[in-house]
Write a protein that holds these residues in place. Structure first.
Motif, mmCIF file in Angstrom:
data_model
loop_
_atom_site.group_PDB
_atom_site.id
_atom_site.type_symbol
_atom_site.label_atom_id
_atom_site.label_comp_id
_atom_site.label_asym_id
_atom_site.label_seq_id
_atom_site.Cartn_x
_atom_site.Cartn_y
_atom_site.Cartn_z
ATOM 1 N N PRO A 22 0.813 -1.197 0.000
ATOM 2 C CA PRO A 22 0.380 -0.037 -0.027
ATOM 3 C C PRO A 22 1.094 1.077 -0.103
ATOM 4 O O PRO A 22 2.051 0.944 0.054
ATOM 5 N N THR A 23 0.816 2.094 -1.368
ATOM 6 C CA THR A 23 1.350 3.499 -0.648
ATOM 7 C C THR A 23 0.219 4.708 -0.146
ATOM 8 O O THR A 23 -1.038 4.468 -0.090
ATOM 9 N N ASP A 24 0.592 6.110 -0.188
ATOM 10 C CA ASP A 24 -0.430 7.067 -0.095
ATOM 11 C C ASP A 24 -0.923 7.262 -1.650
ATOM 12 O O ASP A 24 -2.250 8.287 -1.393
ATOM 13 N N THR A 25 -1.506 6.526 -2.304
ATOM 14 C CA THR A 25 -2.029 6.890 -3.368
ATOM 15 C C THR A 25 -2.574 5.473 -3.478
ATOM 16 O O THR A 25 -3.363 5.093 -2.787
ATOM 17 N N VAL A 26 -2.287 4.418 -4.930
ATOM 18 C CA VAL A 26 -3.228 3.207 -4.017
ATOM 19 C C VAL A 26 -1.969 2.819 -4.440
ATOM 20 O O VAL A 26 -0.821 2.766 -4.064
ATOM 21 N N TRP A 27 -2.347 0.521 -3.920
ATOM 22 C CA TRP A 27 -1.591 -0.452 -4.153
ATOM 23 C C TRP A 27 0.045 -0.358 -5.691
ATOM 24 O O TRP A 27 -1.014 -0.060 -6.372
ATOM 25 N N GLY A 28 1.148 -0.439 -4.828
ATOM 26 C CA GLY A 28 2.223 -0.572 -5.605
ATOM 27 C C GLY A 28 2.787 -1.513 -5.845
ATOM 28 O O GLY A 28 2.879 -2.624 -4.160
ATOM 29 N N ILE A 29 3.606 -1.473 -7.113
ATOM 30 C CA ILE A 29 4.355 -2.840 -7.334
ATOM 31 C C ILE A 29 5.940 -2.359 -6.956
ATOM 32 O O ILE A 29 5.657 -1.399 -8.038
ATOM 33 N N GLY A 30 6.898 -2.860 -6.225
ATOM 34 C CA GLY A 30 8.093 -1.620 -5.413
ATOM 35 C C GLY A 30 9.124 -3.106 -6.021
ATOM 36 O O GLY A 30 9.029 -4.346 -5.651
#
Length: 187
Positions: A22-30
Motif C-alpha cells: 500500500p502507498t499514499d495513493t494506490v497499491w503499488g508494485i515495488g
C-alpha cells in the motif's frame, strides 16, 4: 504487525525481489530503485516496455537530494509546501537503476506520505519503485480486492496491511521545465 511487515518487506527489497504494497495513493508494485535486475522484474510483471518510466518513492528531502543533487530554490520551496501526494519529474538523476530513468534523462519521484512506506524506505536507506498494481493498459485497482490474481501471483511478496481500505487518489504530477518553471501535467 506493522514492524513484521516492514522487516519482511525489507528482506524482499535487499534480495532484489518484488513487493506488492500500500502507498499514499494506490497499491503499488515495488522494488529497489537502484537495482536494474529488480526493476526489470517490474517491467516483466507489468508486461510493459522499459521505455515507459516508473515512479520512485523517497522518504524525504534528504534522500531526494542524494539522487537529484541540483534542486532549484523555486522547486525546493514548492516541495516544502506540498500537502497531497505529488510526483515531480526531475532532470538529471544520479545513482538510480538505468531502467528507471527515461530516455530524456528524467525521473518521476514522490516524497511518500504513507507511514508504512516512509518507515520501509527509511530502514532500507534507498528509494523504491512504485507503479500501480496492474498490467500495462489495464485499469488501476482502487483497492486490494481489485488487484488481479495474475499480479498477486507474479510478485515475490504481498504486504499484509491496509487491505480493506479503498484508495482512489492519484498523485499530482509536475514536470520541471527548462527554466525551472513547474508545469502541472496531472492535477
Amino acid at each position: 504487525m506493522k514492524s513484521i511487515e516492514i522487516n519482511t518487506s525489507l528482506e524482499v527489497l535487499k534480495n532484489k525481489k518484488t513487493l506488492l504494497y500500500p502507498t499514499d495513493t494506490v497499491w503499488g508494485i515495488g522494488c529497489d530503485a537502484t537495482s536494474e535486475t529488480a526493476v526489470a522484474k517490474i517491467f516483466h510483471i507489468k508486461k510493459r516496455t522499459e521505455s515507459k518510466s516508473l515512479i520512485i518513492l523517497v522518504d524525504g528531502l534528504e534522500m531526494l537530494q542524494q539522487y537529484i543533487p541540483i534542486i532549484s530554490k523555486p522547486v525546493f520551496n514548492y516541495i516544502q509546501r506540498i500537502s497531497k501526494p505529488t510526483t515531480i519529474i526531475y532532470n538529471n538523476p544520479i545513482g538510480l537503476a538505468k531502467n528507471v530513468v527515461a530516455k530524456d534523462n528524467t525521473v518521476a519521484i514522490r516524497i511518500v506520505q504513507n507511514n508504512f512506506c516512509k518507515q520501509l524506505i527509511t530502514k532500507f536507506g534507498k528509494p523504491i519503485v512504485s507503479t500501480s498494481a496492474n498490467r500495462s493498459g489495464e485499469p488501476t485497482p482502487k483497492s486490494f480486492k481489485e488487484i488481479k490474481t495474475s499480479i498477486l501471483d507474479s510478485v515475490d511478496y504481498v504486504v499484509n496491511l491496509q487491505r480493506e481500505e479503498i484508495n482512489d487518489k492519484v498523485s499530482t504530477i509536475v514536470k520541471i521545465g527548462t527554466n525551472d518553471e513547474l508545469i502541472v501535467l496531472r492535477e
